[in-house]
Scaffold this active site. Structure first.
Site, PDB file in Angstrom:
ATOM      1  N   PRO A  60      14.787   0.166 -21.596  1.00  0.00           N
ATOM      2  CA  PRO A  60      16.146   0.176 -21.049  1.00  0.00           C
ATOM      3  C   PRO A  60      16.303   1.195 -19.927  1.00  0.00           C
ATOM      4  O   PRO A  60      15.545   2.149 -19.822  1.00  0.00           O
ATOM      5  CB  PRO A  60      17.002   0.569 -22.262  1.00  0.00           C
ATOM      6  CG  PRO A  60      16.083   1.355 -23.131  1.00  0.00           C
ATOM      7  CD  PRO A  60      14.721   0.736 -22.950  1.00  0.00           C
ATOM      8  N   CYS A  78       6.585  -5.898 -16.517  1.00  0.00           N
ATOM      9  CA  CYS A  78       5.729  -6.172 -17.664  1.00  0.00           C
ATOM     10  C   CYS A  78       6.528  -6.230 -18.963  1.00  0.00           C
ATOM     11  O   CYS A  78       7.614  -5.686 -19.070  1.00  0.00           O
ATOM     12  CB  CYS A  78       4.600  -5.147 -17.754  1.00  0.00           C
ATOM     13  SG  CYS A  78       5.107  -3.449 -17.618  1.00  0.00           S
ATOM     14  N   ASP A 109      19.326   2.765 -19.388  1.00  0.00           N
ATOM     15  CA  ASP A 109      20.603   3.436 -19.630  1.00  0.00           C
ATOM     16  C   ASP A 109      20.585   4.898 -19.193  1.00  0.00           C
ATOM     17  O   ASP A 109      21.615   5.437 -18.769  1.00  0.00           O
ATOM     18  CB  ASP A 109      20.995   3.330 -21.111  1.00  0.00           C
ATOM     19  CG  ASP A 109      19.947   3.918 -22.043  1.00  0.00           C
ATOM     20  OD1 ASP A 109      18.749   3.672 -21.804  1.00  0.00           O
ATOM     21  OD2 ASP A 109      20.328   4.611 -23.002  1.00  0.00           O
ATOM     22  N   GLN A 110      19.425   5.564 -19.262  1.00  0.00           N
ATOM     23  CA  GLN A 110      19.355   6.971 -18.852  1.00  0.00           C
ATOM     24  C   GLN A 110      19.573   7.131 -17.347  1.00  0.00           C
ATOM     25  O   GLN A 110      20.170   8.114 -16.898  1.00  0.00           O
ATOM     26  CB  GLN A 110      18.005   7.575 -19.258  1.00  0.00           C
ATOM     27  CG  GLN A 110      17.751   7.585 -20.757  1.00  0.00           C
ATOM     28  CD  GLN A 110      18.752   8.450 -21.506  1.00  0.00           C
ATOM     29  OE1 GLN A 110      18.844   9.647 -21.268  1.00  0.00           O
ATOM     30  NE2 GLN A 110      19.511   7.838 -22.400  1.00  0.00           N
ATOM     31  N   VAL A 166       5.824   5.670 -27.654  1.00  0.00           N
ATOM     32  CA  VAL A 166       6.534   5.574 -26.368  1.00  0.00           C
ATOM     33  C   VAL A 166       7.200   4.213 -26.201  1.00  0.00           C
ATOM     34  O   VAL A 166       8.381   4.116 -25.870  1.00  0.00           O
ATOM     35  CB  VAL A 166       5.578   5.869 -25.195  1.00  0.00           C
ATOM     36  CG1 VAL A 166       6.314   5.742 -23.858  1.00  0.00           C
ATOM     37  CG2 VAL A 166       4.972   7.268 -25.339  1.00  0.00           C
ATOM     38  N   LYS A 226      -1.000   4.373  -8.580  1.00  0.00           N
ATOM     39  CA  LYS A 226       0.048   3.354  -8.513  1.00  0.00           C
ATOM     40  C   LYS A 226       1.389   3.915  -8.971  1.00  0.00           C
ATOM     41  O   LYS A 226       2.427   3.686  -8.336  1.00  0.00           O
ATOM     42  CB  LYS A 226      -0.344   2.172  -9.390  1.00  0.00           C
ATOM     43  CG  LYS A 226       0.775   1.159  -9.586  1.00  0.00           C
ATOM     44  CD  LYS A 226       0.671   0.472 -10.927  1.00  0.00           C
ATOM     45  CE  LYS A 226       1.982  -0.234 -11.214  1.00  0.00           C
ATOM     46  NZ  LYS A 226       2.046  -0.818 -12.547  1.00  0.00           N
ATOM     47  N   ARG A 256       9.614  -4.137 -12.392  1.00  0.00           N
ATOM     48  CA  ARG A 256      10.787  -3.372 -12.802  1.00  0.00           C
ATOM     49  C   ARG A 256      10.931  -2.074 -12.016  1.00  0.00           C
ATOM     50  O   ARG A 256      12.019  -1.513 -11.938  1.00  0.00           O
ATOM     51  CB  ARG A 256      10.746  -3.106 -14.299  1.00  0.00           C
ATOM     52  CG  ARG A 256       9.781  -2.056 -14.759  1.00  0.00           C
ATOM     53  CD  ARG A 256       9.795  -1.891 -16.263  1.00  0.00           C
ATOM     54  NE  ARG A 256      11.117  -1.993 -16.845  1.00  0.00           N
ATOM     55  CZ  ARG A 256      12.011  -1.026 -16.880  1.00  0.00           C
ATOM     56  NH1 ARG A 256      11.738   0.126 -16.306  1.00  0.00           N
ATOM     57  NH2 ARG A 256      13.168  -1.195 -17.454  1.00  0.00           N
TER      58      ARG A 256
END
Length: 436
Positions: A123, A117, A125-126, A328, A22, A93
């Site tokens: 975030p 989820c 932002d990267q 993480v 997936k 997402r």
């Protein structure tokens, strides 16, 4: 509302085949937007709700997408729309992964802020920092992220503050059509990153270093469609490995790639589980007694966060005290409370959990708090006394194909029912459990 009912006590035996990954197929389908010529055929695609969602997103953007017999065919040679609205992105997402390909191909992308989820803030932002380094102008407001560049994106040197998988994928896709060479440093090393790079290289891309900490992408002017086979799903493989171990079973996990599962294999062997490489897959034999261990989740090749909840279920059967530290994602111990409902001895201390075992788990009604937690609760149900009823299966369906049916084929006493259509016998059994 659907639920899965597990009656514990059966040892699992037999062979189970792993689906396509997936976490590899979603970025690969998104990358199909880069091909302005010919269609792409993506093979070994699992029939998951997230796959249907990303296909819907591509159709909305103007691509022709067909999905049948585990193959997705994408023709993105048409003029593309550049906005992915909230009605699609809220479901998953990973929809934000269309941003890199759209920006590279059309010079514009407007994508709703992602849903998906509920594991911490996750975030992006990267991603945005990388797009800006390549010359894009970023605007965030009114629930959307908008990126625009005049002409082509420009190659750049980009250092990620954290080896984010999504950012690595998005920036690889954006750089594939950029002018010049892009160097990505401190990137994710997951096997799914390698699979994406192999796909884009098959389309005519020039990507080197995938699977290492530094990736170099030499931009090309155009890419074409290609046929590609998705790698096996290492997290599904790992989940069935734990299922075999927790039940003292003997299962061949067909399609499991040892090189993708190094840290999991090491930790399970440390617990006393026998794991043999049989070429076509991994044979897992569960011992009568499991040893306690400590686990710290880390970016690949460290221990995968997506196997944390399944290992928590296994550690509840170990003789002694174990600890899991989650580095993480924050807020990824919501399933601990559900395990407690099943008589699990678990204590949360910041980003760690202390697990005392062995305990005799008790069947209970529990809710899947996220995708992997859903699988973990079912694994716990395999060894619980009585009946375990797992609800909120929408999470499970995002990452596992026919999970209960595959377990049943290995000997588990398990079924999936609608509340309304639950048999009278099942209702009697539930009452019996509650009165026990």
């Amino acid at each position: 509302m659907e639920k899965i009912i597990v009656r514990g006590g059966q040892k699992l035996n037999g062979t189970v085949k792993v689906e396509g990954a997936k976490n590899a197929v979603l970025p690969v389908i998104a990358a199909s937007l880069l091909a302005s010529e010919e269609k792409s055929v993506i093979c070994d695609v699992p029939t998951l709700s997230d796959v249907y969602t990303i296909n819907e997103v591509l159709r909305h953007l103007g691509a022709d997408v067909h999905f049948e017999n585990n193959e997705v065919t994408v023709n993105a040679s048409y003029a593309l729309q550049t906005e992915a609205p909230f009605e699609y992105v809220r479901k998953m997402r990973a929809s934000v992964l269309v941003m890199g390909p759209l920006l590279a191909r059309t010079g514009h992308a407007r994508v709703a802020l992602p849903g998906g989820c509920a594991i911490g803030s996750r975030p992006i932002d990267q991603h945005l920092k990388g797009f800006e380094a390549m010359g894009a102008e970023i605007k965030v407001g009114n629930g959307f992220i908008e990126a625009e560049v005049k002409g082509r994106l420009q190659g750049a040197k980009i250092y990620l503050d954290f080896p984010s998988v999504g950012a690595t994928e998005n920036l690889i896709m954006a750089a594939a059509l950029a002018e010049g060479t892009t160097t990505l440093e401190n990137v994710a090393k997951e096997p799914e990153i390698v699979d994406l790079a192999n796909y884009i290289n098959g389309m005519g891309g020039k990507i080197r270093g995938a699977g290492t900490g530094t990736i170099k992408i030499e931009g090309v002017e155009k890419l074409h469609g290609v046929k590609h086979h998705i790698i096996p799903d290492r997290i599904e493989a790992g989940t069935f490995m734990v299922a075999a171990a927790i039940t003292e079973g003997n299962v061949l996990v067909k399609g499991a790639v040892p090189e993708h599962l190094t840290s999991l294999i090491a930790k399970m062997e440390e617990m006393g589980v026998t794991i043999k490489d049989e070429g076509e897959g991994l044979r897992v034999i569960g011992p009568k007694e499991l040893k306690p261990i400590d686990i710290k989740t880390m970016p690949h090749p460290g221990f995968p966060t997506d196997m944390q909840s399944q290992m928590m279920a296994l550690l509840l059967r170990a003789s002694g005290t174990s600890m899991i530290t989650e580095t993480v994602f924050e807020n990824r111990f919501m399933h601990a409370e559900e395990f407690r409902r099943m008589n699990g001895d678990i204590k949360i201390e910041g980003r760690s959990v202390i697990i005392n075992g062995p305990v005799q788990l008790q069947g209970a009604e529990v809710a899947a708090t996220d995708l992997r937690a859903g699988a973990a609760l079912i694994l716990a149900g395999l060894v619980a006394e009585g009946h375990t009823r797992v609800t909120e299966l929408k999470h499970l369906d995002r990452g596992y194909v026919d999970f209960h049916q595959k377990l049943a084929a290995l000997g588990a006493d398990i079924e999936r029912v609608n509340d309304e259509s639950a048999s009278e016998q099942e209702n009697k059994e539930v009452v019996s459990d509650l009165n026990a």
